[in-house]
Design a protein around this motif. Structure first.
Motif, PDB file in Angstrom:
ATOM      1  N   VAL A   1      41.523  43.763  50.837  1.00  0.00           N
ATOM      2  CA  VAL A   1      42.025  44.868  50.020  1.00  0.00           C
ATOM      3  C   VAL A   1      43.143  44.417  49.092  1.00  0.00           C
ATOM      4  N   LEU A   2      44.091  43.647  49.602  1.00  0.00           N
ATOM      5  CA  LEU A   2      45.315  43.354  48.851  1.00  0.00           C
ATOM      6  C   LEU A   2      45.333  41.981  48.198  1.00  0.00           C
ATOM      7  N   LEU A   3      44.791  40.972  48.860  1.00  0.00           N
ATOM      8  CA  LEU A   3      44.945  39.603  48.377  1.00  0.00           C
ATOM      9  C   LEU A   3      43.751  39.098  47.578  1.00  0.00           C
ATOM     10  N   ARG A   4      42.575  39.540  47.919  1.00  0.00           N
ATOM     11  CA  ARG A   4      41.378  39.047  47.233  1.00  0.00           C
ATOM     12  C   ARG A   4      41.275  39.648  45.840  1.00  0.00           C
ATOM     13  N   PRO A   5      41.116  38.824  44.802  1.00  0.00           N
ATOM     14  CA  PRO A   5      41.006  39.366  43.441  1.00  0.00           C
ATOM     15  C   PRO A   5      39.755  40.236  43.292  1.00  0.00           C
ATOM     16  N   LEU A   6      39.815  41.160  42.338  1.00  0.00           N
ATOM     17  CA  LEU A   6      38.656  41.988  42.058  1.00  0.00           C
ATOM     18  C   LEU A   6      37.493  41.122  41.569  1.00  0.00           C
ATOM     19  N   ASP A   7      36.290  41.628  41.799  1.00  0.00           N
ATOM     20  CA  ASP A   7      35.099  40.846  41.485  1.00  0.00           C
ATOM     21  C   ASP A   7      34.702  41.026  40.017  1.00  0.00           C
ATOM     22  N   TYR A   8      35.649  40.703  39.143  1.00  0.00           N
ATOM     23  CA  TYR A   8      35.397  40.694  37.702  1.00  0.00           C
ATOM     24  C   TYR A   8      35.876  39.350  37.145  1.00  0.00           C
ATOM     25  N   PRO A   9      35.368  38.910  36.003  1.00  0.00           N
ATOM     26  CA  PRO A   9      35.935  37.713  35.369  1.00  0.00           C
ATOM     27  C   PRO A   9      37.409  37.947  34.998  1.00  0.00           C
ATOM     28  N   LYS A  10      38.263  36.989  35.321  1.00  0.00           N
ATOM     29  CA  LYS A  10      39.699  37.064  35.038  1.00  0.00           C
ATOM     30  C   LYS A  10      40.271  38.439  35.418  1.00  0.00           C
ATOM     31  N   PRO A  11      40.196  38.804  36.683  1.00  0.00           N
ATOM     32  CA  PRO A  11      40.593  40.166  37.092  1.00  0.00           C
ATOM     33  C   PRO A  11      42.066  40.464  36.868  1.00  0.00           C
ATOM     34  N   ASP A  12      42.908  39.426  36.785  1.00  0.00           N
ATOM     35  CA  ASP A  12      44.335  39.671  36.582  1.00  0.00           C
ATOM     36  C   ASP A  12      44.632  40.207  35.188  1.00  0.00           C
ATOM     37  N   GLN A  13      43.655  40.170  34.280  1.00  0.00           N
ATOM     38  CA  GLN A  13      43.859  40.700  32.930  1.00  0.00           C
ATOM     39  C   GLN A  13      43.572  42.206  32.849  1.00  0.00           C
ATOM     40  N   LEU A  14      42.999  42.777  33.864  1.00  0.00           N
ATOM     41  CA  LEU A  14      42.593  44.179  33.811  1.00  0.00           C
ATOM     42  C   LEU A  14      43.760  45.094  34.169  1.00  0.00           C
ATOM     43  N   MET A  15      43.999  46.079  33.316  1.00  0.00           N
ATOM     44  CA  MET A  15      45.086  47.033  33.504  1.00  0.00           C
ATOM     45  C   MET A  15      44.519  48.453  33.498  1.00  0.00           C
ATOM     46  N   TYR A  16      45.270  49.357  34.139  1.00  0.00           N
ATOM     47  CA  TYR A  16      44.843  50.749  34.278  1.00  0.00           C
ATOM     48  C   TYR A  16      45.896  51.632  33.615  1.00  0.00           C
ATOM     49  N   LEU A  17      45.470  52.504  32.716  1.00  0.00           N
ATOM     50  CA  LEU A  17      46.373  53.359  31.956  1.00  0.00           C
ATOM     51  C   LEU A  17      46.189  54.800  32.405  1.00  0.00           C
ATOM     52  N   THR A  18      47.285  55.444  32.827  1.00  0.00           N
ATOM     53  CA  THR A  18      47.223  56.816  33.316  1.00  0.00           C
ATOM     54  C   THR A  18      48.328  57.650  32.682  1.00  0.00           C
ATOM     55  N   ALA A  19      48.154  58.960  32.769  1.00  0.00           N
ATOM     56  CA  ALA A  19      49.178  59.901  32.325  1.00  0.00           C
ATOM     57  C   ALA A  19      49.991  60.343  33.531  1.00  0.00           C
ATOM     58  N   GLU A  20      51.307  60.445  33.342  1.00  0.00           N
ATOM     59  CA  GLU A  20      52.218  60.842  34.404  1.00  0.00           C
ATOM     60  C   GLU A  20      53.064  62.021  33.919  1.00  0.00           C
ATOM     61  N   ALA A  21      53.193  63.032  34.778  1.00  0.00           N
ATOM     62  CA  ALA A  21      54.046  64.192  34.471  1.00  0.00           C
ATOM     63  C   ALA A  21      55.044  64.361  35.606  1.00  0.00           C
ATOM     64  N   PRO A  22      56.131  63.568  35.606  1.00  0.00           N
ATOM     65  CA  PRO A  22      57.057  63.556  36.749  1.00  0.00           C
ATOM     66  C   PRO A  22      57.736  64.892  36.993  1.00  0.00           C
ATOM     67  N   ALA A  23      57.925  65.716  35.963  1.00  0.00           N
ATOM     68  CA  ALA A  23      58.622  66.986  36.155  1.00  0.00           C
ATOM     69  C   ALA A  23      57.854  67.934  37.067  1.00  0.00           C
ATOM     70  N   ILE A  24      56.526  67.812  37.115  1.00  0.00           N
ATOM     71  CA  ILE A  24      55.711  68.684  37.981  1.00  0.00           C
ATOM     72  C   ILE A  24      54.994  67.873  39.065  1.00  0.00           C
ATOM     73  N   GLY A  25      55.392  66.611  39.236  1.00  0.00           N
ATOM     74  CA  GLY A  25      54.806  65.792  40.293  1.00  0.00           C
ATOM     75  C   GLY A  25      53.413  65.292  39.983  1.00  0.00           C
TER      76      GLY A  25
END
Length: 905
Positions: free
Chosen positions: A121-145
């Motif tokens: 789960v934690l140490l094995r890289p994802l099964d994609y080419p160059k997985p360390d280049q993959l980023m995830y973009l999300t929206a955050e609304a801290p005022a309402i959690g």
């Protein structure tokens, strides 16, 4: 060549030993005979000539040994001898051997099992080419959690155009107007299936850098033209679904019915291909309704991006922060744009993180807690085994001394001891590997959705290396402890001790110290377990806002392609009416989202006479709940103000709605919400236009995104009044019958409506509730098992030390009894020593627990890391266990017959 000759000669000495020995014997005899003949020729008598020749050679046996030493293969022979001796020795002590191997198997097995999870789960890289280049973009609304939310379509397009750090930026959705909740109906032959789906654009497939096993991927045109009312009828199947449902027959270019209409299969994914651990079976082209594609408030797209070569995550984050400073200026609007300072409830920001971290989510800390727990268990195992080995070595001290007296070196004894430990460690390691493999498989079967990346949990090379390291470490521990315990400063004293194997005070202190360490580690484990068990108990006692007793539920989806919203409403109404007429059914209802574990909708909703913090006349509502039938009565949700939906509302011209307590307090702030109006977007539930809804009631808060989280704002719409329904609905039945008894009838009722619609997730609401707390429950159960094992080993250690002490002091106890000591006094003294050791271990363990439990504070609910009740209960439990462990050897000592003890000595 000379080196090769040496290697060949040594290999021949190992594997053709009889031939080499015969040749060596022949050659030595030849040289001896030559010397004898030379001596006779010089005038010696034959007997004297033979003796002189033997003296010159130094003896046949000694020459053979020197020749063997020159071949440098003696260590192999010694190893074989050591292994044979070890097996014979251990076979004479089956009890000791069995306890050691079983203890090692449990300790090593637990560590391997959890390390398998850590690595997969934690140490094995994802099964994609160059997985360390993959980023995830999300929206955050801290005022309402709000965390980990999707982006709106305009934000996604703007970010893709503005960024300079990413080689590819793609989006996906597991919901939307076309394919509902990340699942679709798929028909294979005459068998309807409900399978996991995801809608992706061509940019996402480029970002993931995976290639189809067969066929092709979607083109840009197929996923970017958001026009019409339905997406293009094309699909890609996962390799696993293609194998299991279609028998690997050729499908590319063929038609398969998905959501009620034929879809052309354009490709087959490679084995294991997935997005966000979604277990995707069907990949569909991303499509949004044109109205939704324009709305900045409609957060429906999740974004994955691949960094350019040479660009690091920190650079991309810096670039994103610069965008957030003036996003509105860059895109020419200030309407609901992300910002760096999301202080108000309507504000949101964007956050980048590694894709693997996003997939693992909040499971990381519990997994590391488990790894620390099994580390404690292994330390307890090592301490326990060290005590066992010290006891065994003490009884063999006379043997060690005799072997030294006969010429054995300490290195030779160490090698023998390490070999003995290695044999038991290998046996324990192999058994531990089997236990770990079986345990991981059982864990995945019991909790298939609780552990991220379950397909990666395998016993692979890194796991085997850890197993080898643990086995090697314990083998060395055995060797050094055994040899150290067998040392003595006086050979004569050791020989005079005979079989008693007495030991000095220093060794008693060492063994007691090991027991203290065991108790201390056990205290830390049990206190942590107690806090997590209390957490699970608190979660089960939470009022989720509805009555889950005698409540069954299932899900069904009517294909959007061949049914209008009005027809779907009629179909769902027939299902509810038919189920309501069944014996034992007390009420039925249908809803769009099933509590207590659903994804927020986050919909901007206009509210009459309301102005938000940023001056706009709408508020972001967390959850929309579209209901049919007697929803509040069936679910057991109280109406705290006003009234609920009634049948007469269907004939009313004005549309009505119900809000929950949190929405009423947040929007109207102490005013009576009854009579106020809101205007939900009609497209969110299938209506043709947006109309005002008058609030007629306030419902009790229902926890929606997990029972541990506070309720969000919720808005209820009666679909009966609108006469429309979305494709997917969750049906709930209040009944006196178990779900299994209703299964056949429910499937028949649904088939009467649409034979191609499967019934999925038929279960009682208690199971749904248990699913919402599955991760803390799993953590508590595993920690409980490890803590129980640690406590058992600590008790065995206490018992073993006291038993060994009683055996060594047998003569002393016999003398005390002969001189008038009472049996109760002997019992008290022995138990006192055991409880003193326990008290020291508990004290040290409490100090360690105060530090360790702070690390799991974020995993607790309704209980503090320093909870006095839990700590007191743990102390009482461990003390009770120590009393039992101490009483047994103490009782045996008090029953000792002094005549027998003194005669034996």
């Amino acid at each position: 060549m000379r080196m090769l000759d040496k290697v060949r000669l040594r290999l021949r000495s190992l594997f053709r030993r009889p031939n080499v020995e015969f040749e060596l014997e022949t050659e030595l005899r030849f040289h001896l005979d030559q010397l004898i003949e030379e001596n006779i020729s010089s005038g010696m008598p034959p007997e004297e000539a033979r003796r002189a020749a033997q003296r010159m050679i130094g003896g046949i046996a000694q020459c053979k040994e020197e020749c063997r030493d020159m071949l440098r293969v003696n260590f192999v022979e010694d190893l074989v001898q050591d292994v044979r001796y070890t097996i014979r020795s251990l076979a004479k002590s089956p009890g000791f051997t069995g306890v050691v191997v079983a203890t090692l198997a449990l300790g090593i097995g637990a560590n391997i099992a959890i390390f398998t999870i850590v690595h997969g789960v934690l140490l094995r890289p994802l099964d994609y080419p160059k997985p360390d280049q993959l980023m995830y973009l999300t929206a955050e609304a801290p005022a309402i959690g709000g965390t980990g939310s999707a982006l709106s379509a305009p934000e996604y397009i703007e970010f893709r155009q503005m960024n300079r750090s990413f080689a590819a930026v793609g989006a996906y959705s597991t919901g939307g107007a076309a394919y509902t909740t990340g699942e679709v109906n798929l028909t294979t032959g005459d068998r309807p299936l409900r399978v996991r789906s995801i809608s992706v654009d061509a940019h996402l497939l480029k970002a993931l850098s995976i290639q189809p096993e067969q066929g092709r991927f979607f083109s840009d045109e197929e996923t970017a033209r958001w026009t019409g009312t339905l997406p293009p009828p094309i699909a890609i199947l996962s390799h696993e679904l293609w194998r299991t449902a279609f028998g690997q027959r050729p499908l590319v270019g063929q038609k398969v019915e998905i959501e009620g209409r034929p879809h052309e299969i354009v490709g087959i994914m490679p084995p294991g291909a997935d997005v966000m651990d979604n277990h995707t079976q069907v990949w569909l082209p991303l499509w949004l309704h044109p109205n939704m594609a324009r709305q900045r408030e409609a957060h429906v797209l999740y974004v994955i991006a691949r960094l350019k070569d040479g660009v690091i995550a920190e650079v991309a984050q810096t670039e994103l922060s610069a965008f957030l400073e003036n996003w509105g200026d860059r895109v020419g609007t200030t309407d609901h744009v992300p910002t760096n300072r999301p202080l108000r409830s309507v504000d949101h920001t964007l956050q980048l993180r590694a894709l693997q971290d996003a997939i693992v989510g909040n499971a990381s800390r519990p997994i590391w807690v488990l790894q620390a727990a099994v580390g404690f268990v292994l330390l307890i195992v090592c301490a326990n085994l060290a005590n066992l080995v010290m006891a065994r070595a003490g009884s063999r001290r006379r043997e060690f001394v005799l072997r030294i007296a006969l010429g054995a070196s300490r290195g030779r004894l160490l090698r023998q001891s390490v070999t003995e430990g290695a044999v038991m460690s290998v046996a324990g390691g192999i058994l531990g590997l089997w236990l770990a493999s079986a345990g991981v498989r059982a864990l995945i079967r019991a909790y298939p959705t609780s552990i991220p990346r379950p397909s990666e949990l395998t016993i692979n090379l890194p796991v085997l290396l850890v197993a080898l390291g643990l086995s090697t470490g314990t083998a060395l521990l055995f060797g050094f402890v055994a040899l150290g315990r067998g040392r003595t400063s006086s050979m004569a004293a050791a020989l005079k001790e005979g079989a008693r194997g007495s030991s000095g005070a220093g060794r008693h202190y060492a063994r007691r110290g090991l027991v203290i360490a065991q108790v201390a580690f056990a205290v830390m484990l049990v206190i942590g377990t107690g806090l997590l068990v209390q957490t699970v108990y608190n979660l089960t006692r939470i009022d989720a806002g509805f009555d889950r007793s005698r409540l069954a539920t299932f899900s069904m989806t009517l294909p959007m392609a061949n049914s209008e919203p009005e027809a779907r409403a009629q179909a769902y109404q027939r299902v509810l009416d038919r189920l309501r007429s069944l014996p034992g059914v007390l009420g039925t209802a249908a809803m769009s989202g099933l509590p207590p574990n659903r994804t927020p909708d986050v919909i901007a909703t206009p509210i009459e006479n309301y102005t938000s913090d940023d001056g706009r006349p709408f508020a972001i509502i967390d959850y929309y709940q579209f209901v049919m039938g007697d929803y509040f009565g069936t679910m057991g949700i109280p109406i705290v103000a006003g009234r609920g939906f009634e049948r007469t509302d269907t004939a009313s011209q004005g549309k009505v709605a119900i809000v929950n307590e949190t929405l009423a307090k947040r929007i109207w702030k102490g005013q009576n919400p009854i009579g106020h109006r809101l205007r939900p977007p009609g497209g969110s539930f299938g209506a043709s236009d947006d109309v005002w809804h008058t609030v007629i009631g306030v419902a009790k808060d229902v926890r929606q995104r997990g029972v541990e989280r506070p309720a969000g704002t919720e808005f209820y719409v009666s679909l009966d009044q609108h006469g429309v329904a979305p494709p997917s609905m969750n049906v709930v039945i209040r009944t006196t019958l178990p779900p299994a008894a209703l299964s056949g009838t429910i499937q028949q009722v649904v088939r009467e409506v649409d034979a191609a619609v499967p019934v999925v997730r038929l279960r009682d609401m208690d199971s749904v509730f248990a699913e919402s707390i599955r991760r803390p429950r799993l953590l508590a159960q595993l920690l409980g098992a490890f803590a129980g094992l640690g406590l058992l080993l600590a008790a065995i250690g206490t018992y073993g030390v006291l038993s060994y002490m009683v055996t060594e002091r047998r003569r002393e106890i016999g003398i005390r009894l002969a001189l008038g000591a009472t049996r109760s006094h002997v019992l008290t003294q022995i138990m006192k020593q055991g409880l003193q050791v326990t008290a020291l271990g508990v004290t040290i363990g409490l100090a360690g627990a105060l530090a360790v439990t702070r690390l799991i504070a974020s995993l607790l609910f309704g209980v503090q890391p320093t909870d006095i009740v839990t700590i007191a209960f743990v102390i009482a439990t461990i003390t009770a266990v120590a009393v039992v462990a101490s009483w047994l050897p103490a009782w045996r000592a008090s029953r000792l017959d002094p005549n027998v003890a003194l005669r034996d000595e």
